[in-house]
Structures are given as C-alpha cells and as structure tokens.
Enzyme design. Structure first.
Site, short mmCIF file in Angstrom:
data_model
loop_
_atom_site.label_atom_id
_atom_site.label_comp_id
_atom_site.label_asym_id
_atom_site.label_seq_id
_atom_site.Cartn_x
_atom_site.Cartn_y
_atom_site.Cartn_z
N GLU A 137 48.91 33.14 17.75
CA GLU A 137 50.21 33.80 17.59
C GLU A 137 50.59 34.61 18.83
O GLU A 137 51.74 34.61 19.26
CB GLU A 137 50.19 34.69 16.34
N ALA A 161 43.12 37.96 14.63
CA ALA A 161 43.07 39.38 14.28
C ALA A 161 41.65 39.72 13.86
O ALA A 161 40.90 38.84 13.42
CB ALA A 161 44.05 39.65 13.14
N GLU A 203 44.00 31.14 8.89
CA GLU A 203 44.04 32.27 7.95
C GLU A 203 43.84 31.86 6.50
O GLU A 203 43.34 32.62 5.68
CB GLU A 203 45.38 33.01 8.09
N GLY A 216 45.69 35.12 14.99
CA GLY A 216 46.46 36.02 15.86
C GLY A 216 46.34 35.63 17.33
O GLY A 216 47.23 35.94 18.13
N1 CAA Z 1 37.40 39.01 13.78
C1 CAA Z 1 36.28 39.72 13.92
N2 CAA Z 1 35.16 39.24 14.48
C2 CAA Z 1 35.19 37.96 14.90
C3 CAA Z 1 36.32 37.15 14.79
C4 CAA Z 1 37.47 37.73 14.18
N3 CAA Z 1 38.64 37.04 14.07
N4 CAA Z 1 36.03 35.92 15.27
C5 CAA Z 1 34.77 35.99 15.69
N5 CAA Z 1 34.25 37.21 15.47
C6 CAA Z 1 32.90 37.70 15.75
C7 CAA Z 1 31.89 37.13 14.78
O1 CAA Z 1 31.87 37.89 13.60
C8 CAA Z 1 30.63 37.25 15.59
O2 CAA Z 1 30.20 38.59 15.56
P1 CAA Z 1 28.63 38.95 15.18
O3 CAA Z 1 27.87 38.37 16.32
O4 CAA Z 1 28.62 40.43 15.14
O5 CAA Z 1 28.35 38.28 13.88
C9 CAA Z 1 31.07 36.98 17.01
O6 CAA Z 1 32.48 37.21 17.02
C10 CAA Z 1 30.83 35.55 17.45
O7 CAA Z 1 31.45 34.69 16.47
P2 CAA Z 1 30.70 33.41 15.84
O8 CAA Z 1 29.22 33.68 15.74
O9 CAA Z 1 31.41 33.07 14.59
O10 CAA Z 1 30.97 32.32 16.99
P3 CAA Z 1 31.06 30.73 16.81
O11 CAA Z 1 31.08 30.19 18.20
O12 CAA Z 1 29.99 30.24 15.89
O13 CAA Z 1 32.46 30.45 16.09
C11 CAA Z 1 34.85 30.74 15.78
C12 CAA Z 1 33.66 30.73 16.77
C13 CAA Z 1 35.06 29.32 15.26
C14 CAA Z 1 36.07 31.20 16.55
C15 CAA Z 1 34.52 31.67 14.60
O14 CAA Z 1 34.10 32.93 15.12
C16 CAA Z 1 35.69 31.92 13.70
O15 CAA Z 1 36.01 31.08 12.87
N6 CAA Z 1 36.33 33.11 13.82
C17 CAA Z 1 37.41 33.52 12.94
C18 CAA Z 1 38.70 32.75 13.23
C19 CAA Z 1 39.79 33.20 12.27
O16 CAA Z 1 39.67 33.04 11.07
N7 CAA Z 1 40.87 33.76 12.82
C20 CAA Z 1 41.99 34.26 12.03
C21 CAA Z 1 41.84 35.73 11.80
S1 CAA Z 1 43.03 36.41 10.69
C22 CAA Z 1 44.46 36.57 11.61
O17 CAA Z 1 44.48 36.29 12.79
C23 CAA Z 1 45.65 37.12 10.86
C24 CAA Z 1 46.93 37.04 11.62
O18 CAA Z 1 47.67 36.11 11.51
C25 CAA Z 1 47.37 38.15 12.48
#
Ligand code: CAA
Length: 259
Positions: free
Chosen positions: A113, A67, A133, A110
């Site tokens: 999911e 998400a 999360e 998400g």
């Molecule tokens: N939401 C918003 N933006 C996101 C995102 C997310 N879930 N995941 C990545 N991005 C964005 C980053 O902020 C970044 O944007 P900027 O360039 O503007 O800073 C861009 O995508 C590239 O991401 P990274 O630089 O972090 O890329 P990476 O290759 O170094 O890492 C990753 C990749 C490991 C997937 C890392 O991006 C990450 O950990 N993302 C978040 C994963 C996460 O926590 N997901 C759960 C979300 S909460 C949820 O899903 C709730 C639910 O149950 C419904």
C-alpha cells in the site's frame, strides 16, 4: 538536524532524496515509529529546494512486510477510530514532489500500500506484491482495496485481497502496477536515474503535473479536465514556462529557475 532510528536518509547527487526503511529484524514492518519517520523525512525533502524527487526504498530482501502485526495485536477498534496510527498515512498524500518506490523482495499488506501511494514504482526481479491481510482476519486498511483496484482492475484486485494471490515483479509490470523491472543489482540505480530525470525539470511544472494526474483518481472526467486546465493556465504565469518555450525556439537547453 532530525535523527531517525528506523530509516536511513541519504541525499545523493542531482536533486534526489533517498529514504531507506531500516527495521531488518522485523522485515521493515510498518509500526507507528517508522511511518512517522518516513513521513517526516518526506515532508523535509518536500520543503528542501535542492530536492526535486524523493525515493522510498527498503533492502534487497524486503521493501516492507506490511503493517506491524505485533503492534496491532492489542489495538482495538476504539483506539483506531480515536486517531490511531493509520491516520498518519494521509500525510504522504500531501507531498507535492514526485515519490518513486524502489521495491525489492516483499511488498506485502501496508508495504504494497505504501508503494502504491508513491507516484511510480521501480521493481527488482525479486519483488513480490500482495495484500495478505485476509489471512489475519482483516482487510487492507491503508488503501489496498482502492488503489490496487484502480491499478490492476477489479478481477485481479479481488483475487489478491480475497485469496492472498501475490504478483511477481513481471506480473506487476504486466498489469500496470509498476513502471519497470530490473535485475536486483541495478534496480535502485535505475530508480535514482529516473528520479534524477524528474529532478532535472522545472519543479513548479512537475508539482502541478503530479497534482493534476492524481486528481484523475478523485474527480469526474469534466471536473478533472477543468482542474487540469487551471493548472495549465497557472503555469503560463511562471518564468519557467517562458524559459522552456524560449529555449525550444532558440534551439538551446532551458535553464530552470523553478518559479
Ligand atoms: N509485522 C510484524 N513483524 C513482522 C511482520 C509484520 N508484518 N512481517 C514479518 N515480521 C517479523 C516476524 O515476526 C519475524 O520476527 P521474529 O524473528 O521476531 O519472529 C521477522 O519479521 C522475520 O519474519 P519471518 O521469520 O516470518 O520471515 P520469512 O522470510 O519466513 O517470511 C514473510 C517472510 C512471508 C514476509 C512473513 O514474515 C509474513 O508473512 N509476514 C507478514 C505479512 C503480512 O501479513 N502483512 C500484512 C500485515 S497487516 C497490514 O499491512 C494491514 C494494512 O493494510 C495496513
């Protein structure tokens, strides 16, 4: 004609409709716009008689990174409860046609999911499944605690949700989360081939079969068996049932009418 900004919608040959998540700058993070577009495209395919199976995919690098954390940053419990973005996700559970997730790279939060909401998952060797999360001080909110537990069992689901333990593609296959793993060059083609197989069959039988299997997650065994029986009897009122059995007896290929 519906236009989309965050997904690409393709209709390849042989009855398979393909939806590609396309927010590369945000690793396909699932904000309210992209989920609305995905579910709208799925509903259109569900109504389209030329489509027999739907594929949801991302890019080779990322299926979806969860998400959209930036969109959720200022969200409150009250706005969530008042019909926030996540209520929309239940639209996907009402799609009658089979949905295959073709997953490569990150399928996190998400993203994992929404893959689990699909009926089958085909993964590339680079696929990575996880529910991170807990690192954000929240828990999976789109079915992760429930569907993951049913798919891989309590011990591993607990570990994944409590500690951000991630599954490689091979582990996901081992634990029954995905159907098959292929090299990155061919995983999407393999998913399409699987979709074409589904689309080549009687769509009325396919729809009632998907419906019955999904009931196994909601009903007691006896209720589920009763439900299955009703769908089974219902198919005896279809032209495709007569055609399928006649074709077997006459040693020829059935010609489905989907009714
Ligand atoms: N939401 C918003 N933006 C996101 C995102 C997310 N879930 N995941 C990545 N991005 C964005 C980053 O902020 C970044 O944007 P900027 O360039 O503007 O800073 C861009 O995508 C590239 O991401 P990274 O630089 O972090 O890329 P990476 O290759 O170094 O890492 C990753 C990749 C490991 C997937 C890392 O991006 C990450 O950990 N993302 C978040 C994963 C996460 O926590 N997901 C759960 C979300 S909460 C949820 O899903 C709730 C639910 O149950 C419904």
């Amino acid at each position: 004609m519906t236009t989309y900004e965050t997904i690409l919608v393709e209709t390849p040959v042989d009855g398979v409709g393909l939806i590609r998540m396309n927010r590369p700058q945000a690793l396909n993070a699932l904000n309210s716009q992209i989920t609305h577009e995905i579910f709208t495209a799925m509903e259109m395919f569900d109504r389209d008689p030329s489509i027999g199976c739907i594929i949801l995919t991302g890019s080779d690098r990322v299926f979806a990174a969860g998400a959209d954390i930036k969109q959720m940053l200022d969200t409150t419990a009250i706005t969530m409860m008042a019909g926030g973005d996540f209520t929309d996700w239940s639209r996907m559970t009402r799609i009658g046609k089979p949905i295959i997730a073709a997953v490569s790279g990150f399928a996190l939060g998400g993203g994992c999911e929404i893959a689990m909401m699909c009926d089958m998952i085909i993964a590339s060797e680079t696929a990575q499944f996880g529910q991170p999360e807990i690192n954000l001080g929240i828990l999976p909110g789109a079915g992760g605690t429930q569907r993951l537990t049913r798919a891989v069992g309590k011990a591993l689901a607990m570990e994944m949700c409590l500690t951000d333990r991630r599954l490689s593609a091979d582990e996901a296959k081992h634990y029954g989360l995905v159907n098959a793993v292929y090299p990155i060059e061919v995983y999407l083609n393999e998913a399409i081939k699987l979709g074409q197989k589904v689309a080549s069959l009687s769509q009325v039988a396919i729809r009632l079969t998907k419906d019955a299997v999904n009931k196994a997650f909601e009903l007691s065994l006896q209720e589920g068996l009763n439900y299955e029986k009703r769908n089974f009897y219902l198919l005896f009122g279809t032209e495709d049932r007569t055609e399928g059995m006649s074709a077997f007896v006459e040693k020829r290929k059935p010609v489905w009418k989907h009714k």
